[in-house]
Design an enzyme around this catalytic site. Structure first.
Site, PDB file in Angstrom:
ATOM      1  N   HIS A 138       0.858  -1.190   0.000  1.00 31.27           N
ATOM      2  CA  HIS A 138       0.000   0.000   0.000  1.00 31.27           C
ATOM      3  C   HIS A 138       0.892   1.238   0.000  1.00 31.27           C
ATOM      4  CE1 HIS A 138      -3.214   2.758   0.882  1.00 31.27           C
ATOM      5  NE2 HIS A 138      -2.647   3.123   2.017  1.00 31.27           N
ATOM      6  N   LYS A 159      -0.425  10.730   1.095  1.00 33.72           N
ATOM      7  CA  LYS A 159       0.442  10.159   0.050  1.00 33.72           C
ATOM      8  C   LYS A 159      -0.015  10.569  -1.349  1.00 33.72           C
ATOM      9  CE  LYS A 159      -0.303   5.915   1.377  1.00 33.72           C
ATOM     10  NZ  LYS A 159      -1.171   6.184   2.529  1.00 33.72           N
ATOM     11  N   ASP A 177      -1.967   3.920  -4.513  1.00 35.93           N
ATOM     12  CA  ASP A 177      -2.750   3.072  -3.612  1.00 35.93           C
ATOM     13  C   ASP A 177      -2.183   1.657  -3.494  1.00 35.93           C
ATOM     14  OD1 ASP A 177      -4.899   2.866  -1.767  1.00 35.93           O
ATOM     15  OD2 ASP A 177      -5.921   1.568  -3.202  1.00 35.93           O
ATOM     16  N   ARG A 243      18.031  14.396  12.195  1.00 34.30           N
ATOM     17  CA  ARG A 243      18.196  15.787  11.766  1.00 34.30           C
ATOM     18  C   ARG A 243      19.494  16.004  10.992  1.00 34.30           C
ATOM     19  NH1 ARG A 243      16.549  19.763  16.628  1.00 34.30           N
ATOM     20  NH2 ARG A 243      16.747  21.229  14.878  1.00 34.30           N
TER      21      ARG A 243
END
Length: 310
Positions: A138, A159, A177, A243
């Site tokens: 998915h 998404k 999808d 980071r």
């Protein structure tokens, strides 16, 4: 694993069916081919009968020198009840002993005008592609600057909306999808869309749109090698996110590990730009330019210089 039958190979390579028509629906279960030279010489102890058998000029010229009785026996042993097909290259004449044995056991005998090595490589590539291990995930697959980016995340995280923005910025949609993935090699994953939803994108509140109709053929592609996974997740207060980009997270799909980036989602973040830059940065890393490592090295030099001054 997808199913491949002898009939599929015959249609794909426009092979001429000589005999054994009743066996054209036999399954082909492996991509390896067999050149049965040593078997024609009479040694069948390790005969890989479940493979497609490929006969070229070398095998057939040796076969022509055998006594008549040996010819019949060798071809009977070659044509088993599980052999998918026997293919002759270079449009070579078909030995009558092979036709007789193939009709008795229902083994299709096919012929091609291609040279043996050319036919062998094409057959192997076709079978490896069709018989490769497959799975479905998915997510959304987008081609960004030539990098195949698989965008994953929970339903509703954004998404498809991100993919739409990427398409508007000139990138190409592969699948939305549901992404069908096949492992074509040990470290090669190729994704594509199921036929039913190819070129379609679902946007909540808008519905289903056809990307190729709206943005043109240049906005889509049928398949793409997956090189990086970007997982979108809702921002969690207190959770530590990377980071600097020094450590690479990996994700295993089938038997292949690929780089994975976790991107926290919160209002105000332009995900399309972040993913676009992440793809560009990934390409730079593969070229040997790592901004995080360069920064770390410079920081270490500054600290070292400061300690020396003291």
């Amino acid at each position: 694993m997808a199913k491949v039958r002898t009939k599929d190979v015959m249609e794909q390579f426009h092979l001429e069916l000589i005999s054994g028509e009743e066996g054209i629906n036999r399954p082909i279960t492996m991509s390896d081919l067999s050149r049965p030279g040593i078997e024609i010489a009479g040694y069948f102890t390790y005969y890989p009968r479940e493979r497609v058998q490929l006969l070229g000029k070398t095998e057939l010229s040796f076969f022509d020198q055998l006594p008549e009785e040996d010819k019949k026996q060798r071809m009977k042993s070659l044509c088993t009840d599980v052999t998918p097909a026997i293919i002759l290259s270079r449009d070579m004449p078909i030995p009558p002993e092979l036709v007789e044995a193939s009709e008795q056991n229902g083994v299709p005998v096919l012929r091609s005008p291609l040279k043996t090595t050319r036919l062998s490589s094409r057959l192997t590539n076709f079978l490896e592609s069709r018989l490769a291990p497959t799975t479905a995930i998915h997510g959304v697959l987008v081609d960004i600057y030539g990098v195949g980016v698989l965008i994953t995340g929970k339903s509703g995280v954004g998404k498809s909306e991100t993919a739409l923005e990427l398409v508007k910025r000139g990138h190409r949609l592969v699948a939305d999808d549901c992404v069908e993935i096949r492992q074509e090699d040990q470290d090669t994953l190729v994704g594509n869309a199921p036929d039913l939803i190819e070129h379609l994108l679902e946007i909540r509140g808008l519905g289903i749109i056809n990307v190729m109709t709206l943005f043109g053929a240049g906005a889509v592609r049928s398949n793409k090698r997956i090189t990086i996974v970007m997982d979108l997740e809702l921002w969690e207060q207190g959770k530590q996110y990377d980071r600097l980009g020094l450590e690479e997270e990996k994700m295993k799909i089938i038997d292949t590990e690929i780089t994975k980036l976790t991107i926290p989602v919160r209002p105000g973040r332009n995900l399309a730009v972040i993913i676009e830059v992440a793809a560009m940065n990934f390409r730079l890393k593969r070229m040997g330019l790592n901004a995080a490592e360069q920064f770390t090295n410079k920081l270490a030099d500054v600290i070292e210089d400061g300690e020396q001054d003291e």
